[in-house]
Structures are given as structure tokens and as C-alpha cells.
Write a protein that holds these residues in place. Sequence first.
Motif, PDB file in Angstrom:
ATOM      1  N   UNK A  34      -4.509 -72.031  12.600  1.00 56.32           N
ATOM      2  CA  UNK A  34      -4.358 -71.129  11.330  1.00 56.32           C
ATOM      3  C   UNK A  34      -4.824 -69.795  11.748  1.00 56.32           C
ATOM      4  N   UNK A  35      -5.629 -69.339  12.286  1.00 54.20           N
ATOM      5  CA  UNK A  35      -5.939 -68.120  12.600  1.00 54.20           C
ATOM      6  C   UNK A  35      -4.724 -67.301  13.143  1.00 54.20           C
ATOM      7  N   UNK A  36      -4.339 -68.032  14.183  1.00 52.53           N
ATOM      8  CA  UNK A  36      -3.430 -67.347  14.915  1.00 52.53           C
ATOM      9  C   UNK A  36      -1.969 -67.125  13.727  1.00 52.53           C
ATOM     10  N   UNK A  37      -1.771 -68.016  12.998  1.00 53.51           N
ATOM     11  CA  UNK A  37      -0.611 -67.973  11.820  1.00 53.51           C
ATOM     12  C   UNK A  37      -0.741 -66.734  11.087  1.00 53.51           C
ATOM     13  N   UNK A  38      -2.239 -66.571  10.755  1.00 55.21           N
ATOM     14  CA  UNK A  38      -2.550 -65.553   9.780  1.00 55.21           C
ATOM     15  C   UNK A  38      -2.406 -64.075  10.353  1.00 55.21           C
ATOM     16  N   UNK A  39      -2.747 -64.081  11.725  1.00 52.64           N
ATOM     17  CA  UNK A  39      -2.646 -62.878  12.401  1.00 52.64           C
ATOM     18  C   UNK A  39      -0.915 -62.379  12.574  1.00 52.64           C
ATOM     19  N   UNK A  40      -0.157 -63.555  12.827  1.00 51.87           N
ATOM     20  CA  UNK A  40       1.035 -63.352  13.166  1.00 51.87           C
ATOM     21  C   UNK A  40       1.875 -63.081  11.521  1.00 51.87           C
ATOM     22  N   UNK A  41       1.377 -63.688  10.657  1.00 50.65           N
ATOM     23  CA  UNK A  41       1.843 -63.134   9.213  1.00 50.65           C
ATOM     24  C   UNK A  41       1.514 -61.851   9.024  1.00 50.65           C
ATOM     25  N   UNK A  42       0.256 -61.254   9.201  1.00 49.66           N
ATOM     26  CA  UNK A  42      -0.089 -59.993   8.865  1.00 49.66           C
ATOM     27  C   UNK A  42       0.586 -58.878   9.532  1.00 49.66           C
ATOM     28  N   UNK A  43       0.875 -59.261  10.999  1.00 46.60           N
ATOM     29  CA  UNK A  43       1.738 -58.469  11.937  1.00 46.60           C
ATOM     30  C   UNK A  43       3.194 -58.374  11.292  1.00 46.60           C
ATOM     31  N   UNK A  44       3.784 -59.464  10.845  1.00 46.82           N
ATOM     32  CA  UNK A  44       4.896 -59.433  10.334  1.00 46.82           C
ATOM     33  C   UNK A  44       4.871 -58.611   9.228  1.00 46.82           C
ATOM     34  N   UNK A  45       4.043 -58.612   8.298  1.00 52.06           N
ATOM     35  CA  UNK A  45       3.894 -58.021   7.214  1.00 52.06           C
ATOM     36  C   UNK A  45       3.790 -56.583   7.381  1.00 52.06           C
ATOM     37  N   UNK A  46       3.154 -56.062   8.446  1.00 52.50           N
ATOM     38  CA  UNK A  46       2.968 -54.712   8.493  1.00 52.50           C
ATOM     39  C   UNK A  46       4.233 -54.158   9.333  1.00 52.50           C
ATOM     40  N   UNK A  47       4.813 -54.918  10.133  1.00 50.96           N
ATOM     41  CA  UNK A  47       6.238 -54.536  10.891  1.00 50.96           C
ATOM     42  C   UNK A  47       7.345 -54.201   9.572  1.00 50.96           C
ATOM     43  N   UNK A  48       7.227 -55.157   8.716  1.00 45.17           N
ATOM     44  CA  UNK A  48       8.307 -55.101   7.582  1.00 45.17           C
ATOM     45  C   UNK A  48       7.987 -53.835   6.725  1.00 45.17           C
ATOM     46  N   UNK A  49       6.475 -53.565   6.335  1.00 48.81           N
ATOM     47  CA  UNK A  49       6.207 -52.362   5.894  1.00 48.81           C
ATOM     48  C   UNK A  49       6.333 -51.160   6.361  1.00 48.81           C
ATOM     49  N   UNK A  50       6.227 -51.172   7.803  1.00 49.62           N
ATOM     50  CA  UNK A  50       6.626 -49.911   8.371  1.00 49.62           C
ATOM     51  C   UNK A  50       8.066 -49.639   8.536  1.00 49.62           C
ATOM     52  N   UNK A  51       8.963 -50.926   8.503  1.00 58.46           N
ATOM     53  CA  UNK A  51      10.291 -50.534   8.471  1.00 58.46           C
ATOM     54  C   UNK A  51      10.913 -49.841   7.301  1.00 58.46           C
ATOM     55  N   UNK A  52      10.196 -50.742   6.001  1.00 60.14           N
ATOM     56  CA  UNK A  52      10.583 -50.140   4.787  1.00 60.14           C
ATOM     57  C   UNK A  52      10.170 -48.578   4.506  1.00 60.14           C
ATOM     58  N   UNK A  53       8.873 -48.446   5.139  1.00 58.40           N
ATOM     59  CA  UNK A  53       8.619 -46.862   4.945  1.00 58.40           C
ATOM     60  C   UNK A  53       9.674 -46.091   5.933  1.00 58.40           C
ATOM     61  N   UNK A  54       9.951 -46.575   6.963  1.00 62.31           N
ATOM     62  CA  UNK A  54      10.923 -45.456   7.680  1.00 62.31           C
ATOM     63  C   UNK A  54      12.356 -45.555   6.983  1.00 62.31           C
ATOM     64  N   UNK A  55      12.720 -46.733   6.306  1.00 65.08           N
ATOM     65  CA  UNK A  55      13.800 -46.504   5.489  1.00 65.08           C
ATOM     66  C   UNK A  55      13.627 -45.693   4.349  1.00 65.08           C
ATOM     67  N   UNK A  56      12.648 -45.687   3.607  1.00 61.28           N
ATOM     68  CA  UNK A  56      12.273 -44.642   2.627  1.00 61.28           C
ATOM     69  C   UNK A  56      12.364 -43.363   3.340  1.00 61.28           C
ATOM     70  N   UNK A  57      11.901 -43.216   4.261  1.00 61.59           N
ATOM     71  CA  UNK A  57      11.735 -41.642   4.877  1.00 61.59           C
ATOM     72  C   UNK A  57      12.957 -41.066   5.263  1.00 61.59           C
ATOM     73  N   UNK A  58      13.958 -41.888   5.854  1.00 63.23           N
ATOM     74  CA  UNK A  58      15.226 -41.658   6.140  1.00 63.23           C
ATOM     75  C   UNK A  58      16.185 -41.345   4.899  1.00 63.23           C
TER      76      UNK A  58
END
Length: 148
Positions: A117-141
Motif C-alpha cells: 500500500x505504501x508503494x502504491x501510494x508513492x506510485x500514485x503520488x509520482x503519477x500525479x506529480x508527473x501529470x501535473x508537470x505535463x499539464x503545467x508544461x502544456x499551459x506554459x506552451x
Amino acid sequence: MAKFRYAYEKIVGLKASEKRQAEWMLSDAIGKLQTEQMSLDQLRSERKQWEERLLELSTSAVSLSELTTIQHYLDHLDSCIMNKIAEVHQAKGVVEQSRSHLGMKMKDEKVWLQAKERELFRFQQATLLQEQNELDEMATVRFMIAAP
């Protein structure tokens, strides 16, 4: 989007399997204990019946050999009851051992499930961070394209 894969999934499965096996062992031990207790109850009931019969016969005209035969049988039943009590005690010990074993297996499984469960939580957090970074990059572009 990446899919979560836990590196130790087989260990988690093994721990769950060990717990189920410990549950079966406990169930089997409880069944044997119940069987031993029922057998003890039957012996005690039979002894009580023979004791009552002996009391009934002792007030009537019965041969001494018949009374001694019944008394010997009562002594035999007493011996059987003592042996059965020891078997019940031993069966109770096996049940307690099985309970303890199951408790250890349950804790072991819980530790591995919590790690998963801890590993799944870390994975979900990393995935959310990656998605947020991609959205931020799209907004910047988009902002850069819209700005002359």
C-alpha cells in the motif's frame, strides 16, 4: 499512463497463502478438539448411566460377581475418561499453538500488504506529480504561443 506493478507481489501472495493454510490448520485443530470433547462427554454420560445402574442393582438381590463386573467396568471407564481428559488437554494445546501460528502469519501478511500500500501510494503520488508537470508544461506552451 503507467500501470502499478509491485515488485514483491509474489511474496504478498505467498504470505496470503500461508495465512490461509494457518487458518485451515486452526480449523482442523478446533474440529479435533470438539471431537475429543464430545467423546469425553459420551464417556462421562456412559459412566453416569452405569453408576446409576450399579446403585439400582445394589438395592436389589443381585449376585456379587455382577456387581464387581459393573464396578470393574466403571473403573475401566474412569481410566478411559482420564486418558480422554489428557487428549482434550493436548488438543487444547494444539489449538493454542495453531492460534499463535495464525496470529504470526496474519501479522506477516499485514506487514507485506502495508508495504504494498505504501508503494502504491508513492506510485500514485509520482503519477500525479508527473501529470501535473505535463499539464503545467502544456499551459506554459499555450501561454508562449498566445503571447506575441
